[in-house]
Motif scaffolding. Sequence first.
Motif, short mmCIF file in Angstrom:
data_model
loop_
_atom_site.label_atom_id
_atom_site.label_comp_id
_atom_site.label_asym_id
_atom_site.label_seq_id
_atom_site.Cartn_x
_atom_site.Cartn_y
_atom_site.Cartn_z
N GLU A 1 3.54 -4.15 13.26
CA GLU A 1 2.31 -3.35 13.25
C GLU A 1 1.09 -4.16 13.70
OE1 GLU A 1 1.47 -0.20 12.58
OE2 GLU A 1 3.48 0.57 12.14
N SER A 2 1.11 -5.45 13.44
CA SER A 2 -0.02 -6.30 13.80
C SER A 2 0.06 -6.80 15.24
CB SER A 2 -0.09 -7.51 12.86
OG SER A 2 1.01 -8.38 13.08
N GLY A 3 1.19 -6.58 15.90
CA GLY A 3 1.36 -7.04 17.26
C GLY A 3 1.88 -8.45 17.39
N LEU A 4 2.17 -9.11 16.27
CA LEU A 4 2.73 -10.46 16.33
C LEU A 4 4.18 -10.44 16.78
CD1 LEU A 4 1.07 -12.13 13.23
CD2 LEU A 4 1.04 -13.03 15.55
N LEU A 5 4.84 -9.31 16.61
CA LEU A 5 6.19 -9.11 17.12
C LEU A 5 6.26 -7.80 17.88
CD1 LEU A 5 8.43 -10.22 14.09
CD2 LEU A 5 8.12 -11.44 16.26
N ASP A 6 7.13 -7.76 18.88
CA ASP A 6 7.30 -6.54 19.67
C ASP A 6 8.13 -5.51 18.92
OD1 ASP A 6 5.88 -7.50 21.85
OD2 ASP A 6 7.65 -8.43 22.76
N GLY A 7 8.08 -4.28 19.43
CA GLY A 7 8.88 -3.21 18.86
C GLY A 7 8.24 -2.55 17.66
N ALA A 8 9.02 -1.71 17.00
CA ALA A 8 8.54 -0.97 15.83
C ALA A 8 9.71 -0.72 14.90
CB ALA A 8 7.92 0.36 16.25
N LEU A 9 9.39 -0.46 13.64
CA LEU A 9 10.42 -0.14 12.64
C LEU A 9 10.16 1.25 12.10
CD1 LEU A 9 10.26 -3.71 11.39
CD2 LEU A 9 12.44 -2.63 11.95
N THR A 10 11.15 2.11 12.24
CA THR A 10 11.00 3.51 11.87
C THR A 10 12.00 3.88 10.77
OG1 THR A 10 12.58 4.26 13.55
CG2 THR A 10 10.29 4.02 14.23
N THR A 11 11.94 5.11 10.34
CA THR A 11 12.82 5.59 9.26
C THR A 11 14.28 5.44 9.65
OG1 THR A 11 11.13 7.18 8.61
CG2 THR A 11 13.36 7.56 7.80
N TYR B 1 0.82 -1.22 0.00
CA TYR B 1 0.00 0.00 0.00
C TYR B 1 0.85 1.27 0.00
CZ TYR B 1 -3.27 -3.64 1.06
OH TYR B 1 -3.99 -4.82 0.98
N GLY B 2 1.99 1.18 -0.66
CA GLY B 2 2.85 2.35 -0.83
C GLY B 2 3.45 2.89 0.46
N ASP B 3 3.44 2.07 1.52
CA ASP B 3 3.94 2.52 2.83
C ASP B 3 3.17 3.72 3.37
OD1 ASP B 3 5.76 0.49 3.03
OD2 ASP B 3 7.50 1.70 2.46
N TYR B 4 1.93 3.91 2.91
CA TYR B 4 1.13 5.02 3.43
C TYR B 4 0.87 4.82 4.93
CZ TYR B 4 0.37 6.44 -1.39
OH TYR B 4 0.56 6.85 -2.69
N LEU B 5 0.66 5.90 5.64
CA LEU B 5 0.54 5.96 7.09
C LEU B 5 1.89 5.62 7.71
CD1 LEU B 5 -2.95 4.33 7.74
CD2 LEU B 5 -2.40 6.74 7.37
N ARG B 6 2.22 4.34 7.75
CA ARG B 6 3.53 3.84 8.17
C ARG B 6 3.76 2.55 7.40
NH1 ARG B 6 0.81 4.69 12.62
NH2 ARG B 6 0.46 2.44 12.89
N ALA B 7 5.02 2.19 7.23
CA ALA B 7 5.31 0.95 6.52
C ALA B 7 4.64 -0.23 7.23
CB ALA B 7 6.81 0.73 6.44
N GLY B 8 3.81 -0.95 6.53
CA GLY B 8 3.14 -2.13 7.06
C GLY B 8 1.85 -1.86 7.80
#
Length: 231
Positions: free
Chosen positions: A94-104, A53-60
């Motif tokens: 993003e779905s909560g299946l893994l902890d943490g987050a990935l940012t720019t 989805y073009g990484d809209y909002l946030r990637a994933g």
Amino acid sequence: MTIAIIQFGGSNCDLDVLHVLEDVVGTEAELVWYKEHDLDKYDGVIIPGGFSYGDYLRAGAIASRTPIMDSIKKMADEGKPIMGICNGFQILTESGLLDGALTTNEYPKFRCEWTNLRVETNDSPFTSAFKKGEVIRIPIAHMEGNFYADEATLSNMEDNDLVAFRYVDNAKHVTDDVNPNGSQENIAGILSGNRNVMGLMPHPERASEEILGSNDGVRMFESMIEYISNR
């Protein structure tokens, strides 16, 4: 045994993963469009890289909210192996299946290059074919691969052996100079608490044949197949 390779609008590494599974590893795999609801017939899932989805909002972020993720969560609860590669890793966080987050990335540009990874654990469905501590060569290709987690989460990952891979130099050292995106503690891949979900930013499907410059990545897929066979 059949592995589902999930396709979203904007996925672009799906065919690469299909090739590796079918032609290199020699197992059955199917491309599954994100509108599918029932994944019961599949023995594992790979969410490939790309720009869903073009990484809209946030990637994933958008992909993580599609109905197929409920089926993937059900598979994870059943102990089936789920691997997310690059954008797939972003979707899993993003779905909560893994902890943490990935940012720019710390330096905000797209990075496409080879990296050295140190195998931090071989106690997982995805890393059993490796030796703990060995260094493997896998390429990255991302703009938002900077892994972040709070101190409590990082501590839990360390205590429970949930870090799968770290970016290192040729001498296995964790240094800032070889960290391509600013990820905390040079983390390149992690596991879920029950160890059957893994996300990583590097692309093992792009390092699964010698002609590509490395075949280190194929062992992740082979480990996954062996795990399924032994369940």
